[in-house]
Design a protein around this motif. Structure first.
Motif, PDB file in Angstrom:
ATOM      1  N   VAL A   8      -7.018  -7.308   9.227  1.00 14.85           N
ATOM      2  CA  VAL A   8      -6.057  -6.964   8.187  1.00 14.85           C
ATOM      3  C   VAL A   8      -4.694  -6.657   8.790  1.00 14.85           C
ATOM      4  O   VAL A   8      -3.649  -7.052   8.254  1.00 14.85           O
ATOM      5  CB  VAL A   8      -6.569  -5.783   7.344  1.00 14.85           C
ATOM      6  N   TYR A   9      -4.692  -5.961   9.926  1.00 14.86           N
ATOM      7  CA  TYR A   9      -3.432  -5.634  10.603  1.00 14.86           C
ATOM      8  C   TYR A   9      -2.644  -6.906  10.921  1.00 14.86           C
ATOM      9  O   TYR A   9      -1.461  -7.026  10.585  1.00 14.86           O
ATOM     10  CB  TYR A   9      -3.721  -4.862  11.888  1.00 14.86           C
ATOM     11  N   GLU A  10      -3.288  -7.855  11.566  1.00 11.04           N
ATOM     12  CA  GLU A  10      -2.599  -9.091  11.943  1.00 11.04           C
ATOM     13  C   GLU A  10      -2.177  -9.889  10.715  1.00 11.04           C
ATOM     14  O   GLU A  10      -1.095 -10.502  10.687  1.00 11.04           O
ATOM     15  CB  GLU A  10      -3.507  -9.926  12.852  1.00 11.04           C
ATOM     16  N   PHE A  11      -3.022  -9.881   9.707  1.00  8.83           N
ATOM     17  CA  PHE A  11      -2.723 -10.615   8.483  1.00  8.83           C
ATOM     18  C   PHE A  11      -1.465 -10.075   7.810  1.00  8.83           C
ATOM     19  O   PHE A  11      -0.565 -10.836   7.425  1.00  8.83           O
ATOM     20  CB  PHE A  11      -3.931 -10.511   7.543  1.00  8.83           C
ATOM     21  N   LEU A  12      -1.363  -8.763   7.673  1.00  8.49           N
ATOM     22  CA  LEU A  12      -0.195  -8.156   7.036  1.00  8.49           C
ATOM     23  C   LEU A  12       1.033  -8.246   7.933  1.00  8.49           C
ATOM     24  O   LEU A  12       2.152  -8.477   7.454  1.00  8.49           O
ATOM     25  CB  LEU A  12      -0.486  -6.691   6.693  1.00  8.49           C
ATOM     26  N   ALA A  13       0.830  -8.070   9.230  1.00  8.40           N
ATOM     27  CA  ALA A  13       1.962  -8.072  10.157  1.00  8.40           C
ATOM     28  C   ALA A  13       2.651  -9.431  10.212  1.00  8.40           C
ATOM     29  O   ALA A  13       3.871  -9.511  10.419  1.00  8.40           O
ATOM     30  CB  ALA A  13       1.501  -7.663  11.546  1.00  8.40           C
ATOM     31  N   ASP A  14       1.899 -10.504  10.039  1.00  3.12           N
ATOM     32  CA  ASP A  14       2.462 -11.856  10.158  1.00  3.12           C
ATOM     33  C   ASP A  14       2.911 -12.442   8.824  1.00  3.12           C
ATOM     34  O   ASP A  14       3.485 -13.538   8.797  1.00  3.12           O
ATOM     35  CB  ASP A  14       1.441 -12.786  10.809  1.00  3.12           C
ATOM     36  N   ALA A  15       2.648 -11.739   7.710  1.00  2.00           N
ATOM     37  CA  ALA A  15       3.067 -12.237   6.395  1.00  2.00           C
ATOM     38  C   ALA A  15       4.570 -12.071   6.205  1.00  2.00           C
ATOM     39  O   ALA A  15       5.193 -11.182   6.789  1.00  2.00           O
ATOM     40  CB  ALA A  15       2.319 -11.479   5.293  1.00  2.00           C
ATOM     41  N   GLU A  16       5.150 -12.937   5.374  1.00  5.50           N
ATOM     42  CA  GLU A  16       6.557 -12.777   5.017  1.00  5.50           C
ATOM     43  C   GLU A  16       6.788 -11.424   4.363  1.00  5.50           C
ATOM     44  O   GLU A  16       7.753 -10.726   4.656  1.00  5.50           O
ATOM     45  CB  GLU A  16       6.984 -13.887   4.051  1.00  5.50           C
ATOM     46  N   PHE A  17       5.893 -11.059   3.455  1.00  4.34           N
ATOM     47  CA  PHE A  17       5.961  -9.764   2.794  1.00  4.34           C
ATOM     48  C   PHE A  17       4.672  -9.540   2.017  1.00  4.34           C
ATOM     49  O   PHE A  17       3.898 -10.472   1.778  1.00  4.34           O
ATOM     50  CB  PHE A  17       7.161  -9.668   1.839  1.00  4.34           C
ATOM     51  N   LEU A  18       4.451  -8.289   1.645  1.00  5.24           N
ATOM     52  CA  LEU A  18       3.335  -7.918   0.790  1.00  5.24           C
ATOM     53  C   LEU A  18       3.897  -7.195  -0.419  1.00  5.24           C
ATOM     54  O   LEU A  18       4.639  -6.219  -0.279  1.00  5.24           O
ATOM     55  CB  LEU A  18       2.345  -7.015   1.527  1.00  5.24           C
ATOM     56  N   GLY A  19       3.570  -7.661  -1.616  1.00  4.43           N
ATOM     57  CA  GLY A  19       3.970  -6.986  -2.838  1.00  4.43           C
ATOM     58  C   GLY A  19       2.931  -5.955  -3.212  1.00  4.43           C
ATOM     59  O   GLY A  19       1.777  -6.279  -3.494  1.00  4.43           O
ATOM     60  N   SER A  20       3.318  -4.684  -3.197  1.00  2.35           N
ATOM     61  CA  SER A  20       2.415  -3.571  -3.465  1.00  2.35           C
ATOM     62  C   SER A  20       2.560  -3.118  -4.909  1.00  2.35           C
ATOM     63  O   SER A  20       3.669  -2.842  -5.368  1.00  2.35           O
ATOM     64  CB  SER A  20       2.744  -2.407  -2.514  1.00  2.35           C
ATOM     65  N   ARG A  21       1.447  -2.988  -5.625  1.00  3.23           N
ATOM     66  CA  ARG A  21       1.537  -2.641  -7.043  1.00  3.23           C
ATOM     67  C   ARG A  21       1.341  -1.152  -7.325  1.00  3.23           C
ATOM     68  O   ARG A  21       1.307  -0.745  -8.485  1.00  3.23           O
ATOM     69  CB  ARG A  21       0.539  -3.475  -7.857  1.00  3.23           C
ATOM     70  N   GLU A  22       1.191  -0.332  -6.268  1.00  2.00           N
ATOM     71  CA  GLU A  22       1.176   1.117  -6.463  1.00  2.00           C
ATOM     72  C   GLU A  22       1.548   1.823  -5.162  1.00  2.00           C
ATOM     73  O   GLU A  22       1.471   1.234  -4.075  1.00  2.00           O
ATOM     74  CB  GLU A  22      -0.178   1.630  -6.982  1.00  2.00           C
ATOM     75  N   GLY A  23       1.943   3.085  -5.282  1.00  2.00           N
ATOM     76  CA  GLY A  23       2.405   3.840  -4.122  1.00  2.00           C
ATOM     77  C   GLY A  23       1.357   3.987  -3.036  1.00  2.00           C
ATOM     78  O   GLY A  23       1.683   4.014  -1.849  1.00  2.00           O
ATOM     79  N   TYR A  24       0.103   4.086  -3.428  1.00  2.00           N
ATOM     80  CA  TYR A  24      -0.964   4.219  -2.435  1.00  2.00           C
ATOM     81  C   TYR A  24      -0.962   3.025  -1.484  1.00  2.00           C
ATOM     82  O   TYR A  24      -1.038   3.187  -0.262  1.00  2.00           O
ATOM     83  CB  TYR A  24      -2.322   4.315  -3.141  1.00  2.00           C
ATOM     84  N   THR A  25      -0.870   1.818  -2.038  1.00  2.00           N
ATOM     85  CA  THR A  25      -0.871   0.622  -1.200  1.00  2.00           C
ATOM     86  C   THR A  25       0.364   0.565  -0.322  1.00  2.00           C
ATOM     87  O   THR A  25       0.296   0.169   0.843  1.00  2.00           O
ATOM     88  CB  THR A  25      -0.969  -0.640  -2.085  1.00  2.00           C
ATOM     89  N   THR A  26       1.520   0.965  -0.864  1.00  2.00           N
ATOM     90  CA  THR A  26       2.751   0.962  -0.074  1.00  2.00           C
ATOM     91  C   THR A  26       2.588   1.821   1.178  1.00  2.00           C
ATOM     92  O   THR A  26       2.967   1.419   2.286  1.00  2.00           O
ATOM     93  CB  THR A  26       3.925   1.493  -0.915  1.00  2.00           C
ATOM     94  N   LYS A  27       1.997   2.985   1.008  1.00  2.00           N
ATOM     95  CA  LYS A  27       1.792   3.902   2.135  1.00  2.00           C
ATOM     96  C   LYS A  27       0.703   3.394   3.068  1.00  2.00           C
ATOM     97  O   LYS A  27       0.865   3.374   4.291  1.00  2.00           O
ATOM     98  CB  LYS A  27       1.431   5.290   1.608  1.00  2.00           C
ATOM     99  N   PHE A  28      -0.408   2.961   2.509  1.00  2.00           N
ATOM    100  CA  PHE A  28      -1.554   2.533   3.313  1.00  2.00           C
ATOM    101  C   PHE A  28      -1.227   1.266   4.099  1.00  2.00           C
ATOM    102  O   PHE A  28      -1.651   1.100   5.238  1.00  2.00           O
ATOM    103  CB  PHE A  28      -2.747   2.303   2.394  1.00  2.00           C
TER     104      PHE A  28
END
Length: 525
Positions: A161-181
């Motif tokens: 998951v770390y590598e997947f998120l780190a290499d993405a252009e961006f991640l759209g987070s639909r709540e504050g919990y996800t933004t922080k996590f």
């Protein structure tokens, strides 16, 4: 013409998960509205998905819930893509080949909304991680929209998951919990942007309103309940009892009709399933004409029905999404950890966080429902402002998505400063003046989340320990069997040697007897 390959958790002929379908359908709308984009959709049943959404569709790569075979499959698929089929060993009809070809011919890859990056669904993690790595192999950007991350990411999945998120252009987070996590799991390289759930901007058409007109001939409450609690501390039977009591009391105390609308079910000729079955049971137990389970609706039809509701109540997450978008007051009822995180985030986006209540606060839920029914117009006016502003942000969001994946018509991608992610305004919290235990309810919700995480981690540790013990037992059994075979072989070899020695002795004795001198022959008297 720009090309995007997009995956959504959609497209089964026998099961329709309304919230997931809504997010993907809105994403397709957003891309179509911006013109010049051709979408290839990765879906459960491609022919069915293509018929539903009018786009080209292909099957998933295909992963299972067990990690060891998933790791092997991912490595084979990536090796096949890396070597252009020279190695990897994929059979000619392997669905992964079509995904590889689609990504190779695309300009970008998009992961549509949902809560699939969750270790409870390991097959979804591997599907998306593999898709992202294929995109990287071909130099294609990939991005994620409308996501909930976790809340469970097991240790064995963190690196993926770390590598997947780190290499993405961006991640759209639909709540504050996800933004922080996401910042914790994805590290400093992860680009996280806040947005509303993509289903928020799905619009009903006049035909959809006509399709549900038979359900709107009198004022009604719209209720959407998941078929089970999915909780380690609340049994499904107790969950069912509570929902039955809440629904009965709302019908009696408001005098309104209650429509039980499924979010998970099947369209004819598929058999009824999940929410449809649970809704029928609740209605039968209540035994009131004013409590009516509805047929399965499409996402757009539910948007149309929500617009007409006095208020919405549900343990289904997207019930609150549709209500907030339509400026209709709603109560989100929380039975478990996952629901609490998502519902609180969705309600916060429109100021309704005080209307997210733990399922066992029955009196407060009913009192709040009665209050909303009596004050619908007041809440509608307040929610309308949030809805309008969120939709404006959402349009800007999809401009951002397109600009940072496929670029403009000439293919030029802007830098981050020229098309920045839209802002995210803070919606003022709306007071719930109908319940009596606001602070207690907040504490209960926090306990649901904390205790849920604790139990989930404990259960995972126990599962890992059981697996390791099982593997150790199998290894010991194999070792003992191997030693037993070795012991058996020793005995066999000894027996064979003894028989050979015996045969040699017999042969020697016969030879000795045949060559013995006559002198030792017995004499006759």
């Amino acid at each position: 013409m720009k090309r995007i390959t997009m995956i959504g958790d959609v497209g089964w002929s026998r099961f329709y998960h309304l919230g997931d379908e809504a997010m993907t359908e809105m994403a397709l709308d957003a891309l179509n509205q911006r013109g010049g984009i051709e979408v290839t959709l990765i879906a459960g049943e491609p022919a069915h998905a293509s018929e539903m959404y009018g786009v080209k569709a292909i099957p998933r790569i295909g992963f299972k819930r067990n990690r060891p075979p998933n790791i092997t499959r991912m490595e084979r698929v990536l090796e096949f893509a890396r070597t252009e089929g020279a190695s990897g060993g994929l059979a000619p009809g392997d669905p992964a080949i079509r995904v590889i070809e689609a990504v190779r011919s695309s300009d970008a890859v998009l992961i549509a909304g949902g809560g699939n990056l969750n270790s409870m669904f390991a097959h979804h993690i591997y599907e998306r991680v593999t898709l992202g790595r294929i995109a990287q192999l071909f130099g294609k950007p990939y991005a994620l929209t409308s996501q909930t991350l976790g809340p469970l990411i097991y240790d064995e999945d963190r690196k993926l998951v770390y590598e997947f998120l780190a290499d993405a252009e961006f991640l759209g987070s639909r709540e504050g919990y996800t933004t922080k996590f996401a910042k914790q799991v994805g590290g400093k390289r992860a680009v996280i942007r806040r947005q509303v759930d993509d289903a928020f901007s799905l619009e009903a058409r006049d035909s959809d309103r006509d399709d549900v007109s038979d359900l709107t001939n009198e004022p009604f409450i719209l209720a959407s309940y998941a078929e089970k609690a999915s909780s380690p501390v609340l049994s499904d039977s107790r969950y069912h009892e509570i929902l039955t009591e809440i629904t009965r009391r709302l019908a009696d105390e408001t005098g309104l009709k209650v429509l039980l609308v499924p979010h998970g079910g099947g369209f004819p000729p598929a058999q009824h399933t999940r929410d449809q079955i649970a809704n029928a049971q609740i209605a039968e137990e209540i035994g009131r004409d004013r409590v009516e389970p509805t047929r399965m609706l499409t996402a757009r039809q539910l948007v149309a029905l929500t617009e007409r509701a006095e208020f919405v109540i549900g343990t289904r997450y997207h019930a609150g999404i549709f209500a907030g978008a339509a400026a209709v007051p709603f109560i989100s009822v929380v039975p478990n950890l996952y629901s609490s995180i998502r519902m609180r985030g969705a309600a916060e986006n429109v100021g309704m966080e005080q209307f997210v209540l733990p399922i066992e606060s029955i009196d407060d839920i009913v009192d709040t429902g009665v209050g909303l029914a009596e004050n619908r117009s007041t809440f509608h006016e307040v929610l309308k402002e949030s809805s309008v502003r969120r939709r404006e942000e959402h349009r800007d969001w999809w401009d951002f998505v397109v600009a940072h994946t496929v670029g403009d018509e000439s293919g030029v991608k802007p830098d981050a400063s020229s098309v920045p992610a839209p802002g995210f305004f803070h919606a003022e919290e709306i007071t719930n003046g109908f319940g009596t235990e606001l602070e207690a309810n907040r504490a209960r919700l926090a306990a649901i989340e904390s205790y849920g995480l604790l139990l989930a981690k404990r259960d995972r540790q126990l599962a890992v320990a059981r697996r390791e013990a099982h593997e150790a037992t199998r290894a010991l059994d194999r070792s003992e069997a191997r030693h037993q075979r070795q012991d058996d072989m020793t005995i066999v070899k000894f027996a064979r040697s003894a028989r050979k020695l015996q045969r040699r002795l017999k042969r020697s004795a016969r030879r000795a007897l045949n060559h013995a001198p006559a002198a030792i022959a017995p004499r006759s008297e």
